[in-house]
Structures are given as structure tokens and as C-alpha cells.
Design a protein around this motif. Sequence first.
Motif, PDB file in Angstrom:
ATOM      1  N   ALA A   1     -81.530 -12.622 -10.716  1.00 56.24           N
ATOM      2  CA  ALA A   1     -81.662 -12.850  -9.271  1.00 56.24           C
ATOM      3  C   ALA A   1     -80.570 -13.786  -8.759  1.00 56.24           C
ATOM      4  CB  ALA A   1     -83.040 -13.423  -8.962  1.00 56.24           C
ATOM      5  N   VAL A   2     -80.197 -14.777  -9.557  1.00 56.17           N
ATOM      6  CA  VAL A   2     -79.123 -15.700  -9.172  1.00 56.17           C
ATOM      7  C   VAL A   2     -77.788 -14.963  -9.095  1.00 56.17           C
ATOM      8  CG1 VAL A   2     -77.759 -17.686  -9.948  1.00 56.17           C
ATOM      9  CG2 VAL A   2     -80.256 -17.801  -9.987  1.00 56.17           C
ATOM     10  N   VAL A   3     -77.516 -14.111 -10.081  1.00 53.95           N
ATOM     11  CA  VAL A   3     -76.266 -13.338 -10.065  1.00 53.95           C
ATOM     12  C   VAL A   3     -76.195 -12.459  -8.822  1.00 53.95           C
ATOM     13  CG1 VAL A   3     -74.988 -11.480 -11.204  1.00 53.95           C
ATOM     14  CG2 VAL A   3     -75.933 -13.353 -12.560  1.00 53.95           C
ATOM     15  N   ASP A   4     -77.294 -11.829  -8.491  1.00 48.24           N
ATOM     16  CA  ASP A   4     -77.352 -10.966  -7.311  1.00 48.24           C
ATOM     17  C   ASP A   4     -76.943 -11.737  -6.057  1.00 48.24           C
ATOM     18  OD1 ASP A   4     -77.913  -8.426  -6.173  1.00 48.24           O
ATOM     19  OD2 ASP A   4     -79.888  -9.109  -5.541  1.00 48.24           O
ATOM     20  N   ARG A   5     -77.455 -12.948  -5.940  1.00 49.40           N
ATOM     21  CA  ARG A   5     -77.148 -13.781  -4.769  1.00 49.40           C
ATOM     22  C   ARG A   5     -75.699 -14.265  -4.789  1.00 49.40           C
ATOM     23  NH1 ARG A   5     -80.357 -17.211  -1.622  1.00 49.40           N
ATOM     24  NH2 ARG A   5     -79.025 -18.148  -0.030  1.00 49.40           N
ATOM     25  N   LEU A   6     -75.218 -14.694  -5.943  1.00 48.50           N
ATOM     26  CA  LEU A   6     -73.839 -15.218  -6.027  1.00 48.50           C
ATOM     27  C   LEU A   6     -72.808 -14.142  -5.711  1.00 48.50           C
ATOM     28  CD1 LEU A   6     -74.032 -17.448  -9.240  1.00 48.50           C
ATOM     29  CD2 LEU A   6     -73.735 -18.250  -6.885  1.00 48.50           C
ATOM     30  N   THR A   7     -72.986 -12.956  -6.248  1.00 44.79           N
ATOM     31  CA  THR A   7     -72.018 -11.886  -5.985  1.00 44.79           C
ATOM     32  C   THR A   7     -72.069 -11.449  -4.526  1.00 44.79           C
ATOM     33  OG1 THR A   7     -73.621 -10.273  -6.852  1.00 44.79           O
ATOM     34  CG2 THR A   7     -71.895 -11.035  -8.360  1.00 44.79           C
ATOM     35  N   ASP A   8     -73.273 -11.432  -3.948  1.00 43.48           N
ATOM     36  CA  ASP A   8     -73.379 -11.119  -2.526  1.00 43.48           C
ATOM     37  C   ASP A   8     -72.632 -12.140  -1.677  1.00 43.48           C
ATOM     38  OD1 ASP A   8     -74.839  -8.840  -2.861  1.00 43.48           O
ATOM     39  OD2 ASP A   8     -76.775  -9.695  -2.283  1.00 43.48           O
ATOM     40  N   ASN A   9     -72.561 -13.378  -2.179  1.00 48.06           N
ATOM     41  CA  ASN A   9     -71.855 -14.445  -1.462  1.00 48.06           C
ATOM     42  C   ASN A   9     -70.354 -14.461  -1.741  1.00 48.06           C
ATOM     43  OD1 ASN A   9     -74.308 -15.229  -0.422  1.00 48.06           O
ATOM     44  ND2 ASN A   9     -74.510 -17.075  -1.665  1.00 48.06           N
ATOM     45  N   GLY A  10     -69.877 -13.503  -2.536  1.00 49.71           N
ATOM     46  CA  GLY A  10     -68.445 -13.368  -2.770  1.00 49.71           C
ATOM     47  C   GLY A  10     -67.902 -14.123  -3.956  1.00 49.71           C
ATOM     48  N   HIS A  11     -68.757 -14.709  -4.774  1.00 45.24           N
ATOM     49  CA  HIS A  11     -68.288 -15.456  -5.934  1.00 45.24           C
ATOM     50  C   HIS A  11     -68.006 -14.526  -7.115  1.00 45.24           C
ATOM     51  CE1 HIS A  11     -69.112 -19.280  -4.033  1.00 45.24           C
ATOM     52  NE2 HIS A  11     -70.335 -18.882  -3.743  1.00 45.24           N
ATOM     53  N   ILE A  12     -67.146 -14.975  -8.013  1.00 42.56           N
ATOM     54  CA  ILE A  12     -66.895 -14.277  -9.275  1.00 42.56           C
ATOM     55  C   ILE A  12     -67.877 -14.823 -10.307  1.00 42.56           C
ATOM     56  CG2 ILE A  12     -65.216 -13.898 -11.130  1.00 42.56           C
ATOM     57  CD1 ILE A  12     -63.028 -14.286  -8.964  1.00 42.56           C
ATOM     58  N   VAL A  13     -68.554 -13.930 -11.015  1.00 47.25           N
ATOM     59  CA  VAL A  13     -69.586 -14.358 -11.956  1.00 47.25           C
ATOM     60  C   VAL A  13     -69.381 -13.696 -13.315  1.00 47.25           C
ATOM     61  CG1 VAL A  13     -72.061 -14.498 -12.418  1.00 47.25           C
ATOM     62  CG2 VAL A  13     -71.238 -14.574 -10.045  1.00 47.25           C
ATOM     63  N   VAL A  14     -69.367 -14.524 -14.336  1.00 43.92           N
ATOM     64  CA  VAL A  14     -69.450 -14.038 -15.703  1.00 43.92           C
ATOM     65  C   VAL A  14     -70.867 -14.345 -16.182  1.00 43.92           C
ATOM     66  CG1 VAL A  14     -68.630 -14.304 -18.083  1.00 43.92           C
ATOM     67  CG2 VAL A  14     -67.004 -14.409 -16.181  1.00 43.92           C
ATOM     68  N   GLY A  15     -71.543 -13.333 -16.682  1.00 47.94           N
ATOM     69  CA  GLY A  15     -72.907 -13.517 -17.145  1.00 47.94           C
ATOM     70  C   GLY A  15     -73.025 -13.255 -18.626  1.00 47.94           C
ATOM     71  N   ILE A  16     -73.792 -14.099 -19.319  1.00 45.98           N
ATOM     72  CA  ILE A  16     -74.005 -13.884 -20.742  1.00 45.98           C
ATOM     73  C   ILE A  16     -75.494 -13.803 -21.049  1.00 45.98           C
ATOM     74  CG2 ILE A  16     -71.832 -14.973 -21.387  1.00 45.98           C
ATOM     75  CD1 ILE A  16     -73.427 -17.435 -22.290  1.00 45.98           C
ATOM     76  N   ASP A  17     -75.816 -13.029 -22.097  1.00 46.95           N
ATOM     77  CA  ASP A  17     -77.201 -12.887 -22.538  1.00 46.95           C
ATOM     78  C   ASP A  17     -77.165 -12.229 -23.919  1.00 46.95           C
ATOM     79  OD1 ASP A  17     -80.096 -12.005 -22.684  1.00 46.95           O
ATOM     80  OD2 ASP A  17     -80.045 -12.766 -20.628  1.00 46.95           O
ATOM     81  N   ASN A  18     -78.117 -12.602 -24.775  1.00 45.43           N
ATOM     82  CA  ASN A  18     -78.182 -11.919 -26.075  1.00 45.43           C
ATOM     83  C   ASN A  18     -79.138 -10.724 -26.051  1.00 45.43           C
ATOM     84  OD1 ASN A  18     -80.677 -13.162 -26.076  1.00 45.43           O
ATOM     85  ND2 ASN A  18     -80.415 -14.186 -28.059  1.00 45.43           N
ATOM     86  N   ILE A  19     -79.829 -10.543 -24.913  1.00 47.51           N
ATOM     87  CA  ILE A  19     -80.735  -9.403 -24.691  1.00 47.51           C
ATOM     88  C   ILE A  19     -81.675  -9.240 -25.893  1.00 47.51           C
ATOM     89  CG2 ILE A  19     -80.893  -7.035 -23.809  1.00 47.51           C
ATOM     90  CD1 ILE A  19     -77.981  -7.168 -23.052  1.00 47.51           C
TER      91      ILE A  19
ATOM     92  N   LEU B   1     -70.457  -8.777 -17.506  1.00 51.19           N
ATOM     93  CA  LEU B   1     -71.482  -9.093 -18.496  1.00 51.19           C
ATOM     94  C   LEU B   1     -70.854  -9.179 -19.884  1.00 51.19           C
ATOM     95  CD1 LEU B   1     -74.457  -9.314 -19.533  1.00 51.19           C
ATOM     96  CD2 LEU B   1     -74.426  -6.796 -19.680  1.00 51.19           C
ATOM     97  N   ILE B   2     -71.210 -10.226 -20.607  1.00 50.20           N
ATOM     98  CA  ILE B   2     -70.792 -10.371 -22.000  1.00 50.20           C
ATOM     99  C   ILE B   2     -72.042 -10.618 -22.835  1.00 50.20           C
ATOM    100  CG2 ILE B   2     -69.357 -11.636 -23.648  1.00 50.20           C
ATOM    101  CD1 ILE B   2     -67.605 -12.527 -21.306  1.00 50.20           C
ATOM    102  N   LYS B   3     -72.266  -9.794 -23.834  1.00 50.35           N
ATOM    103  CA  LYS B   3     -73.447  -9.940 -24.678  1.00 50.35           C
ATOM    104  C   LYS B   3     -73.132 -10.899 -25.828  1.00 50.35           C
ATOM    105  CE  LYS B   3     -76.905  -7.462 -27.383  1.00 50.35           C
ATOM    106  NZ  LYS B   3     -77.334  -6.167 -27.966  1.00 50.35           N
ATOM    107  N   ILE B   4     -73.588 -12.130 -25.708  1.00 50.70           N
ATOM    108  CA  ILE B   4     -73.417 -13.128 -26.755  1.00 50.70           C
ATOM    109  C   ILE B   4     -74.633 -14.047 -26.774  1.00 50.70           C
ATOM    110  CG2 ILE B   4     -70.894 -13.146 -26.838  1.00 50.70           C
ATOM    111  CD1 ILE B   4     -70.863 -15.535 -25.034  1.00 50.70           C
ATOM    112  N   ASP B   5     -74.761 -14.785 -27.859  1.00 54.33           N
ATOM    113  CA  ASP B   5     -75.869 -15.712 -28.042  1.00 54.33           C
ATOM    114  C   ASP B   5     -75.360 -17.134 -27.844  1.00 54.33           C
ATOM    115  OD1 ASP B   5     -77.926 -17.386 -29.186  1.00 54.33           O
ATOM    116  OD2 ASP B   5     -78.682 -15.612 -30.228  1.00 54.33           O
ATOM    117  N   ILE B   6     -76.055 -17.919 -27.020  1.00 53.03           N
ATOM    118  CA  ILE B   6     -75.575 -19.270 -26.729  1.00 53.03           C
ATOM    119  C   ILE B   6     -75.646 -20.188 -27.946  1.00 53.03           C
ATOM    120  CG2 ILE B   6     -76.075 -19.199 -24.256  1.00 53.03           C
ATOM    121  CD1 ILE B   6     -78.617 -20.854 -24.854  1.00 53.03           C
TER     122      ILE B   6
END
Length: 334
Positions: A15-33, A56-61
Amino acid sequence: MKYLVTGVAGFIGSAVVDRLTDNGHIVVGIDNINDYYDVNLKLARLERIKHANFKLIKIDISDRDIIAKLFEEEQFDCVIHLAAQAGVRYSIENPHAYADSNLIGHLNVLEGCRQTKVKHLIYASSSSVYGLNRKTPFTINDSVDHPVSLYAATKKSNELMAHSYSHLYDIPTTGLRFFTVYGSWGRPDMAPFIFTKKILNGEVIDINNNGDMWRDFTHVNDIVEGIIRIADVIPTRDASWTVEDGSPATSSAPYAIYNIGHGSPINLMEFVQAIENELGIKAEKNFREMQLGDVYQTYADVGDLFEATGYKAQVSVEDGVAEFIGWYREFYGK
């Protein structure tokens, strides 16, 4: 601005990514899914937030080297760190998962921020840190020294770790103590989702502490609004602050803690009734004792967040439940 958002396949992160991209920001997102809950729901969230400004980058923090490389290559302006092993009860069953993600992973993110001089780190804490505290509403000046689950203990640890990095390396950090978040695309291990699923399937729902529980239910839209607003409020050093006279949620370091909730808890049975009313189905209930790791009440004092950002929750429980159930019926075809 360029943001890193961790945990982007998650409920709040997507939900945060959705809002940030709508606001014109560049977003890199990570998750290990991972498969802590339904992977298909996580993949559907990721499908929903596809955007030209999102990668999106699939990695583990918990992977130190990969996280260090990510920070070095991407050079983020701001980090919103939401990735964590969630769930109070699961921390009783699988404690090591919480050490890997919530402690080692959090340290790796802090190190990445230190090495690349990130302008602001916002990270997820939890109302669970209030533990055995019985005074309400919970304020950021209250003691959080008595957690009742390992999950809560890791979240308090996150705050302490962030403070040390703010103090030592001048990294502005802001921790947000979330209060019982619900809404569309929510987590299947949380009560609103569990109750809705079981009621629709004609199954019995378990009511803890015989229904005598209170929660500060906060809709995800309000949570996202608070996160976006606080990202622009960067903590600064305060040479006049002292341990003896200052709030434990602030510091001489560039460090801050805020509650982020609705600020008006309701009884668990009222929330169940709101779900029943929206579904048009009366639930069959199994009343039982308080469960290990549970707390009796959560109630957020959000005055400091309002003072800093003007934040005030807007979504009522009735509207929030209707929004969630509308999404649930559409997503699962119920």
C-alpha cells in the motif's frame, strides 16, 4: 526522491508503494516472498503495484552481503523499513525466524543506511511493545520494558538499535508503533481476515478472553497517510535533551518514536458485530480464555503524531469493515 521500501509484498508495504509511485517517487522494493501465509496473496499485491517507477528485487533482509550491495548500488534518499516476521503467536512456535528477520535484518538495514548516508529511515515498530502496561491510552512516554511476546521484544529491540545508530552515526530514524491494522489486501493471520473467512464458510470463530478485549483498529489507508506524512518530518539533534527531563520517544540524537493508530479502541465483540452486519450472517462463536502472548487492550495516544504532521485517522470501523469485506468478496469470489 528515491525510496527503498522493504516488505513490499506485505499488506502495508504494498500500500505504501502504491502511494509513493502515485506521488511520482522512484521506489525500489524488496521482499523474500516467504510462505508464512498464502504466497498467492503476496503475488497478487505485487501485481497490483506494478508501475514504471517501481522495481522489485527478491532478496532477504537477513542476507548481510546482498543488502550491503543493494544500498551501495542504489543510493537511496529515504528508507521505509516494513519487512519483518510478523505475528505474536507464531513467535512462540518459531522464535528463530524473528531473530533472523527482525534483529539481523533490521541491523543490516541500519548498516546500509549508515554506509550510504540515507537522509531518513522510517521503520515499523508495534503497539505490542506496551506489553503489560495497563494505563490507557498508551503514550510514547510510557514504559515499554515488559513485553509479553518475543515479537514485541524484537520490536522494542529495533527501537533501541535505531537509537544507537542515530546517536553514533547521525542517522535520522523514526519508529512507528502500529496499532491493529486492517483493510483490503490484509493479512490472513489477523482477526478481521480470520473472522470473515470463517463466518462465510460457516465455521466457528474463536473469541479470546470471552470477548472482553479492546483493540485500536486502524484502517490501512490511515496508516499509509501517517507514514507518508512522517517521511517528510526528519528528526534532528537536540542538544538540550536529557534522559532525566526528556521524553523516551525523543533524544539528543536525531531519533523519534510515534504511535500510529485510530485513537479510539472498540470492544472485540463490537468489531465482530460490524463484520456480521456487513456480511448479513450471524457468526457461531467459541468463547475461550486469553491466549498466550495476547494483551487485554490497545489504545493509541496519537497526539505527538498529530502535532508533527497533522495526522488524524479518518476511516471509521463501519466504513473500514465494509471496505475490507467488499475487497474480500471480490478477491475470493465469495
